[in-house]
Design an enzyme around this catalytic site. Structure first.
Site, PDB file in Angstrom:
ATOM      1  N   GLU A 192       0.875  -1.170   0.000  1.00  0.00           N
ATOM      2  CA  GLU A 192       0.000   0.000   0.000  1.00  0.00           C
ATOM      3  C   GLU A 192       0.911   1.218   0.000  1.00  0.00           C
ATOM      4  O   GLU A 192       1.507   1.575   1.025  1.00  0.00           O
ATOM      5  CB  GLU A 192      -0.908  -0.015   1.232  1.00  0.00           C
ATOM      6  CG  GLU A 192      -1.787  -1.254   1.357  1.00  0.00           C
ATOM      7  CD  GLU A 192      -2.895  -1.308   0.315  1.00  0.00           C
ATOM      8  OE1 GLU A 192      -3.198  -0.254  -0.294  1.00  0.00           O
ATOM      9  OE2 GLU A 192      -3.450  -2.393   0.104  1.00  0.00           O
ATOM     10  N   CYS A 216      -1.907   9.247   2.064  1.00  0.00           N
ATOM     11  CA  CYS A 216      -1.617   8.738   0.718  1.00  0.00           C
ATOM     12  C   CYS A 216      -2.742   9.022  -0.255  1.00  0.00           C
ATOM     13  O   CYS A 216      -2.510   9.177  -1.450  1.00  0.00           O
ATOM     14  CB  CYS A 216      -1.317   7.243   0.778  1.00  0.00           C
ATOM     15  SG  CYS A 216      -2.631   6.252   1.525  1.00  0.00           S
TER      16      CYS A 216
END
Length: 485
Positions: free
Chosen positions: A253, A287
């Site tokens: 991720e 993110c």
């Protein structure tokens, strides 16, 4: 208890102990730079001890009735709920999160723990047909064994739990390495909660260390079969390479450079609210944050005026103050990197509609416009409170600009026509995208992950089962097979 004094240790095979390294990781409050804890680093030998403990404990855990396993996660959820006030203060102190951010992180952490309760009972076997007469094919879902988890500094409590809890629920053991800037929330506190919830010793081990001490030992070690890593794409590339060389599965991720697109028929006031939150939540250290806000030229002037006005209302400063919207970045290196990037971008021709200064690690918001088409900042991730406003003419140009980045994590489209938004969303090369909402979302049962440099694999729900289990085929021949010799 005081988390930063009582939990400043390694947790290996059910024991709290000092690391064996020759130097310490110092845990600082990023707002006032107060020293919170000093933790002697774990060594390569202690990495081995943690993995061997996990390997020993996992066998019995996998054989434990899943209803019994489930009870551990029910107790862990209750402990998080009971300790929510203390965890909130720890989030403020260790990572400079505002109270709003702490509430957001804790809400999701509890949701993912609830999902772990259900995951304990989720794996299902199958019986498949065979072209061979009398053959019975049984397909079993089994734990991979031991999972290595490397968690980041921005949502350390949530993102550790997001991998640790389901991996354990599915019958695995875990070795967790938190980021060195958030060793308590990302590591030791997670271990303490599971210890108090009755998780058997050895199933969860926490090693607080740095690659300067251990190199690639955590990901090269022969015991773990899966490495779950959340962090930058640069480090993620290295993790994937080492895992592949050692025949391990990696779940990555990674970073993002998400675009929030405002079409000509959007609700402008609502789009402004969504864009401001999507860029500036947790100081932009997310993110999924909307680095780029793409606006149709037909509404560019109205949107820009309202967006800039709202950004100017954001309060920066002490994250402990409930009125604060933007607290500190995680450390001085991050703060310096963000301010240097802004200086370089403006120097190269961009216009700063809002230009925030820096005080310590607190960097005020910056809004950039008129960026040159070849500006490097357009295609990279900015982990800080900086946003770029980019005009476009028509849907095709919006799609081209949105896709002009090596990342593909999240995104959003604002429009008065939902199906128009969906058609555009389908053309954006990203793992997740949201119509008439922000870019920052995570839900326990919806597959989460990115395309391109934003990651490999998915987590959440059935995707988590895929990540942390494997198939085993057992066939039974009823009667006798015929062999050619």
């Amino acid at each position: 208890m005081s988390y930063f004094t009582d939990l400043a240790q390694q947790y290996i095979d059910g024991e709290w102990r000092a690391g064996g390294g020759s130097w310490d990781i110092i845990d600082f409050n990023p707002y006032n730079e107060e020293k919170l804890a000093s933790i002697t680093v774990a060594t390569v030998d202690e990495i081995d001890q943690a993995y061997r403990a996990a390997e020993r404990a996992q066998r019995a855990w996998a054989d434990t009735n899943p209803y019994t396993r489930r009870a551990v996660f029910e107790r862990a959820l209750r402990l998080i709920e009971e300790r929510e006030a203390e965890i909130t203060e720890a989030i403020i102190a260790e990572l400079g999160g505002t109270r709003t951010k702490a509430g957001f992180e804790l809400h999701l952490a509890k949701e993912f723990m609830r999902e772990a309760i259900h995951l304990a009972l989720r794996p299902e076997g199958r019986i498949l047909p065979s072209p061979v007469d009398g053959k019975e094919n049984r397909l079993y879902r089994v734990p991979v064994g031991v999972v290595g988890v490397i968690s980041p500094f921005n949502f350390p409590f949530l993102l550790s739990i997001k991998s640790v809890a389901p991996a354990l629920a599915l019958g695995n053991a875990v070795v967790l390495k938190p980021h060195q800037n958030t060793p308590i929330l990302g590591g030791a506190l997670v271990a303490k909660i599971f210890e108090d919830a009755g998780l058997p010793a050895g199933l969860l081990n926490v090693v607080i260390t740095d690659i300067a001490e251990i190199g690639d030992a955590l990901i090269e070690h022969p015991v773990p079969k899966v490495i779950s890593f959340t962090g930058s794409d640069r480090v993620g590339r290295h993790v994937a390479t080492v895992c592949a060389a050692n025949f391990k599965r990696s779940v990555l991720e990674l970073g993002g450079n998400s675009a929030l697109i405002v079409l000509d028929d959007a609700d402008i006031d609502y789009a402004v609210d969504a864009a401001v939150f999507s860029r500036f939540v947790h100081q932009g250290q997310v993110c999924m944050a909307a680095n780029r806000v793409l606006v149709d030229r037909a509404v560019e002037r109205e949107f820009t005026e309202k967006f800039v006005a709202k950004v100017r209302t954001l309060k920066t400063g002490d994250p402990a103050d409930p009125a604060t919207h933007i607290g500190p970045l995680i450390n001085s290196s991050q703060a310096e990197a963000v301010t240097t990037l802004v200086d370089q971008t403006v120097g190269a021709g961009a216009t700063a509609l809002v230009r925030g200064g820096a005080e310590g690690n607190v960097v005020a918001p910056t809004v950039l416009a008129d960026l040159p088409a070849d500006s490097p900042v357009l295609s990279q991730e900015i982990f800080g409170p900086v946003v770029m406003l980019i005009p476009f003419d028509g849907e095709d140009e919006a799609v081209r600009i949105a896709n002009d980045t090596p990342y593909g994590l999240s995104g959003a489209v604002h429009t008065g026509d939902v199906e128009r938004g969906v058609r555009i969303a389908q053309r954006i090369h990203t793992g997740m995208i949201h119509i008439n909402d922000g870019t920052v979302h995570d839900e326990p049962i919806v597959p989460f992950g990115g395309e391109k440099h934003s990651g490999v694999g998915r987590l959440n729900g059935e995707a988590t089962v895929d990540a942390f289990t494997t198939y085993k085929w057992i066939s039974i021949q009823h009667g006798r097979s015929r062999f050619p010799f």
